[in-house]
Design a protein around this motif. Structure first.
Motif, PDB file in Angstrom:
ATOM      1  N   ALA A 172     -12.988  -7.527  -2.865  1.00  0.00           N
ATOM      2  CA  ALA A 172     -13.153  -7.005  -1.514  1.00  0.00           C
ATOM      3  C   ALA A 172     -13.905  -7.997  -0.641  1.00  0.00           C
ATOM      4  O   ALA A 172     -13.619  -8.127   0.556  1.00  0.00           O
ATOM      5  CB  ALA A 172     -13.896  -5.671  -1.564  1.00  0.00           C
ATOM      6  N   GLU A 173     -14.860  -8.720  -1.226  1.00  0.00           N
ATOM      7  CA  GLU A 173     -15.631  -9.706  -0.473  1.00  0.00           C
ATOM      8  C   GLU A 173     -14.732 -10.826   0.037  1.00  0.00           C
ATOM      9  O   GLU A 173     -14.890 -11.296   1.171  1.00  0.00           O
ATOM     10  CB  GLU A 173     -16.748 -10.279  -1.352  1.00  0.00           C
ATOM     11  CG  GLU A 173     -17.862  -9.295  -1.688  1.00  0.00           C
ATOM     12  CD  GLU A 173     -17.430  -8.195  -2.649  1.00  0.00           C
ATOM     13  OE1 GLU A 173     -16.458  -8.412  -3.424  1.00  0.00           O
ATOM     14  OE2 GLU A 173     -18.049  -7.115  -2.625  1.00  0.00           O
ATOM     15  N   GLN A 174     -13.793 -11.253  -0.804  1.00  0.00           N
ATOM     16  CA  GLN A 174     -12.861 -12.307  -0.392  1.00  0.00           C
ATOM     17  C   GLN A 174     -12.006 -11.821   0.774  1.00  0.00           C
ATOM     18  O   GLN A 174     -11.799 -12.559   1.755  1.00  0.00           O
ATOM     19  CB  GLN A 174     -11.973 -12.701  -1.568  1.00  0.00           C
ATOM     20  CG  GLN A 174     -10.966 -13.809  -1.253  1.00  0.00           C
ATOM     21  CD  GLN A 174     -10.025 -14.063  -2.422  1.00  0.00           C
ATOM     22  OE1 GLN A 174     -10.076 -13.367  -3.448  1.00  0.00           O
ATOM     23  NE2 GLN A 174      -9.153 -15.046  -2.276  1.00  0.00           N
ATOM     24  N   ARG A 226      -9.078   1.614   1.882  1.00  0.00           N
ATOM     25  CA  ARG A 226      -8.949   2.159   0.524  1.00  0.00           C
ATOM     26  C   ARG A 226      -7.694   1.608  -0.157  1.00  0.00           C
ATOM     27  O   ARG A 226      -7.665   1.411  -1.370  1.00  0.00           O
ATOM     28  CB  ARG A 226      -8.911   3.687   0.556  1.00  0.00           C
ATOM     29  CG  ARG A 226      -7.727   4.248   1.319  1.00  0.00           C
ATOM     30  CD  ARG A 226      -7.501   5.730   1.048  1.00  0.00           C
ATOM     31  NE  ARG A 226      -6.376   6.211   1.816  1.00  0.00           N
ATOM     32  CZ  ARG A 226      -6.472   6.694   3.040  1.00  0.00           C
ATOM     33  NH1 ARG A 226      -7.662   6.790   3.620  1.00  0.00           N
ATOM     34  NH2 ARG A 226      -5.403   7.097   3.693  1.00  0.00           N
ATOM     35  N   ASP A 227      -6.636   1.374   0.652  1.00  0.00           N
ATOM     36  CA  ASP A 227      -5.416   0.799   0.082  1.00  0.00           C
ATOM     37  C   ASP A 227      -5.650  -0.648  -0.337  1.00  0.00           C
ATOM     38  O   ASP A 227      -5.146  -1.090  -1.373  1.00  0.00           O
ATOM     39  CB  ASP A 227      -4.269   0.870   1.091  1.00  0.00           C
ATOM     40  CG  ASP A 227      -3.808   2.298   1.335  1.00  0.00           C
ATOM     41  OD1 ASP A 227      -3.920   3.117   0.404  1.00  0.00           O
ATOM     42  OD2 ASP A 227      -3.347   2.587   2.450  1.00  0.00           O
ATOM     43  N   VAL A 228      -6.421  -1.383   0.479  1.00  0.00           N
ATOM     44  CA  VAL A 228      -6.765  -2.767   0.132  1.00  0.00           C
ATOM     45  C   VAL A 228      -7.466  -2.810  -1.220  1.00  0.00           C
ATOM     46  O   VAL A 228      -7.134  -3.630  -2.091  1.00  0.00           O
ATOM     47  CB  VAL A 228      -7.651  -3.407   1.213  1.00  0.00           C
ATOM     48  CG1 VAL A 228      -8.212  -4.746   0.733  1.00  0.00           C
ATOM     49  CG2 VAL A 228      -6.870  -3.595   2.508  1.00  0.00           C
ATOM     50  N   ILE A 264      -6.070  -4.710  -4.567  1.00  0.00           N
ATOM     51  CA  ILE A 264      -6.869  -5.735  -5.241  1.00  0.00           C
ATOM     52  C   ILE A 264      -7.068  -5.376  -6.711  1.00  0.00           C
ATOM     53  O   ILE A 264      -6.892  -6.209  -7.606  1.00  0.00           O
ATOM     54  CB  ILE A 264      -8.226  -5.922  -4.535  1.00  0.00           C
ATOM     55  CG1 ILE A 264      -8.019  -6.539  -3.145  1.00  0.00           C
ATOM     56  CG2 ILE A 264      -9.157  -6.802  -5.370  1.00  0.00           C
ATOM     57  CD1 ILE A 264      -9.274  -6.590  -2.298  1.00  0.00           C
ATOM     58  N   ALA A 265      -7.433  -4.119  -6.974  1.00  0.00           N
ATOM     59  CA  ALA A 265      -7.667  -3.676  -8.348  1.00  0.00           C
ATOM     60  C   ALA A 265      -6.416  -3.828  -9.207  1.00  0.00           C
ATOM     61  O   ALA A 265      -6.506  -4.097 -10.411  1.00  0.00           O
ATOM     62  CB  ALA A 265      -8.142  -2.228  -8.350  1.00  0.00           C
ATOM     63  N   GLN A 266      -5.248  -3.684  -8.584  1.00  0.00           N
ATOM     64  CA  GLN A 266      -3.983  -3.775  -9.316  1.00  0.00           C
ATOM     65  C   GLN A 266      -3.396  -5.185  -9.314  1.00  0.00           C
ATOM     66  O   GLN A 266      -2.330  -5.406  -9.880  1.00  0.00           O
ATOM     67  CB  GLN A 266      -2.967  -2.799  -8.705  1.00  0.00           C
ATOM     68  CG  GLN A 266      -3.364  -1.338  -8.848  1.00  0.00           C
ATOM     69  CD  GLN A 266      -2.468  -0.404  -8.063  1.00  0.00           C
ATOM     70  OE1 GLN A 266      -1.696  -0.820  -7.203  1.00  0.00           O
ATOM     71  NE2 GLN A 266      -2.565   0.883  -8.354  1.00  0.00           N
ATOM     72  N   ASP A 302      -5.151  12.112   2.814  1.00  0.00           N
ATOM     73  CA  ASP A 302      -6.024  12.570   3.892  1.00  0.00           C
ATOM     74  C   ASP A 302      -5.602  13.929   4.439  1.00  0.00           C
ATOM     75  O   ASP A 302      -5.602  14.175   5.656  1.00  0.00           O
ATOM     76  CB  ASP A 302      -6.063  11.542   5.035  1.00  0.00           C
ATOM     77  CG  ASP A 302      -6.761  10.257   4.623  1.00  0.00           C
ATOM     78  OD1 ASP A 302      -7.554  10.293   3.667  1.00  0.00           O
ATOM     79  OD2 ASP A 302      -6.495   9.209   5.245  1.00  0.00           O
ATOM     80  N   GLY A 303      -5.189  14.823   3.539  1.00  0.00           N
ATOM     81  CA  GLY A 303      -4.852  16.168   3.953  1.00  0.00           C
ATOM     82  C   GLY A 303      -3.497  16.328   4.602  1.00  0.00           C
ATOM     83  O   GLY A 303      -3.161  17.412   5.100  1.00  0.00           O
ATOM     84  N   MET A 304      -2.679  15.258   4.611  1.00  0.00           N
ATOM     85  CA  MET A 304      -1.343  15.337   5.195  1.00  0.00           C
ATOM     86  C   MET A 304      -0.317  14.883   4.168  1.00  0.00           C
ATOM     87  O   MET A 304      -0.548  13.939   3.414  1.00  0.00           O
ATOM     88  CB  MET A 304      -1.237  14.472   6.453  1.00  0.00           C
ATOM     89  CG  MET A 304       0.151  14.519   7.112  1.00  0.00           C
ATOM     90  SD  MET A 304       0.266  13.542   8.625  1.00  0.00           S
ATOM     91  CE  MET A 304      -0.723  14.532   9.743  1.00  0.00           C
ATOM     92  N   SER A 305       0.826  15.550   4.135  1.00  0.00           N
ATOM     93  CA  SER A 305       1.903  15.173   3.223  1.00  0.00           C
ATOM     94  C   SER A 305       2.677  13.996   3.791  1.00  0.00           C
ATOM     95  O   SER A 305       3.048  13.987   4.965  1.00  0.00           O
ATOM     96  CB  SER A 305       2.848  16.360   3.016  1.00  0.00           C
ATOM     97  OG  SER A 305       3.974  15.963   2.271  1.00  0.00           O
TER      98      SER A 305
END
Length: 300
Positions: free
Chosen positions: A21-23, A47-49, A53-55, A224-227
Motif C-alpha cells: 500500500a505504501e508503494q 479497499r479494492d487496491v 495488492i494482496a492477491q 457497501d449495502g448495494m447489490s
C-alpha cells in the motif's frame, strides 16, 4: 500529442508489480505533485487496491503523463490511465487483452473524456460498446414482479425450482455466464475461489429441473449495502420459458432478506431487449455511462 507509433517507440511495455500500500500511495502522491490535478478513466476504491495488492494482481508503468495501472482479471487486464492527459501515455499489447472503461455522466465529461479517448485510440484501442447504468429499488422490483408468483407455483408442479446454488455449482454457473455472450468476462468482477466461497449464501441463484440440472442462473454481489451485477442467463433450450422473471423475483426477495434497498448494473446501450426488460421490472436508466475500449493481444 504524438501518434501511436511514436508514443510506443522504444518502450517494452514492462509492468511493475505493486507490492505494498505504501508503494501505491507513493505513486499517487508523485502523480499529484507532478501534475497537480490528474484525471483518469476510472478511479480505484482503496479497499479494492488493497485486495489487488494482496492477491498480486496490481501492476503499473510510468509514462510522461503519469502512470498506467493494470489489474489482472484472469482473462484480461483492467487498464487505468491516471495523470496529465495532455501528455504522452503508452499502453503496449500484453499476453491478455487490455480493457479500459471510460466512465462519465451523460451531461458530459467534456475535455477529460475527449483526452482519454484520444490517448486510447493512439495506443491502438478500439471502442467496442457503450454501457448505461441501471438501478432499481428492491421493493419496486418485487412489486413489478409480484404477478409472477402464480407462474412460479405452476413451474414448481412441473419440477422447476429457483434455489440457492451450492459451492459445487459455482464453476458451472460461472461458465454458463461467461459462455452466454450476454455478459463479457470483463463485465463481471473477478473473484478468487476463496472470495466466491465467502459470498453471502444466495449470491448464486439457479433454476433447476427435476433432475437437479441447472437451467439458468443469476449472480449478484453486495458491496457497501448495494447489490452489484445481477447477471441472469439461461441455457439453450430453457430460454423464453419465463425463467428470467422467476430469477429476478427471487433475487429481489433475497435482497430484501439481506436488507439491501438498491441493486444496479450495466447494460450495453444497443441491447434494447435487456433495457426494455429491466425498465419493465422496476429498474431505471441512470445518467451514467461507460465507453468500453479494447486492446487486442500482442500476437493479434
Amino acid at each position: 500529442m504524438e501518434t501511436s507509433m511514436n508514443i510506443q517507440e522504444g518502450h517494452e511495455g514492462v509492468m511493475e508489480a505493486i507490492v505494498s500500500a505504501e508503494q501505491y500511495k507513493s505513486i499517487i502522491t508523485g502523480i499529484k505533485e507532478r501534475h497537480g490535478n490528474p484525471s483518469g478513466n476510472l478511479y480505484f476504491m482503496y479497499r479494492d487496491v488493497l485486495r489487488y495488492i494482496a492477491q498480486g494482481r496490481l501492476f503499473a508503468e510510468e509514462c510522461d503523463g503519469g502512470y498506467v495501472f493494470y489489474v489482472d482479471g484472469h482473462t484480461y487486464y483492467q487498464t487505468v490511465i491516471y495523470g496529465d492527459l495532455t501528455k504522452d501515455f503508452w499502453v503496449m499489447p500484453q499476453d491478455k487483452k487490455c480493457i479500459a472503461r471510460l466512465v462519465y455522466d451523460g451531461k458530459g465529461a467534456a475535455a477529460a473524456q475527449q483526452g482519454l479517448s484520444c490517448i486510447l485510440q493512439q495506443n491502438g484501442f478500439r471502442k467496442t460498446a457503450t454501457t448505461v447504468l441501471v438501478q432499481g429499488r428492491t421493493e419496486e422490483i418485487l412489486e413489478k414482479c409480484r404477478g409472477i408468483e402464480r407462474y412460479i407455483k405452476k413451474m414448481e408442479t412441473q419440477g422447476y425450482f429457483c434455489v440457492m446454488a451450492q459451492e459445487s455449482q459455482f464453476e458451472e454457473i460461472d461458465k454458463l455466464i461467461s459462455d452466454s455472450g450476454v455478459v463479457k468476462d470483463y463485465h463481471m468482477t473477478y473473484m478468487t475461489h476463496e472470495e466466491k466461497k465467502a459470498l453471502r449464501k444466495g449470491s448464486y441463484l439457479c433454476m433447476i429441473n427435476k433432475d437437479n440440472e441447472i437451467c439458468g442462473a443469476s449472480l449478484a454481489t453486495i458491496v457497501d449495502g448495494m447489490s452489484q451485477g445481477g447477471a441472469v442467463v439461461m441455457k439453450e433450450g430453457y430460454k423464453l420459458k419465463g425463467f428470467t422473471p422467476i430469477l429476478t423475483y427471487n433475487r429481489a426477495k433475497w435482497l430484501r432478506e439481506q436488507n439491501v434497498e438498491y441493486t444496479q448494473g450495466w447494460i450495453v446501450t444497443t441491447n434494447v431487449d435487456s433495457i426494455r426488460y429491466h425498465t419493465g421490472t422496476g429498474f431505471h436508466l441512470m445518467d451514467r455511462y461507460a465507453d468500453e475500449w479494447l486492446l487486442s493481444l500482442k500476437e493479434d
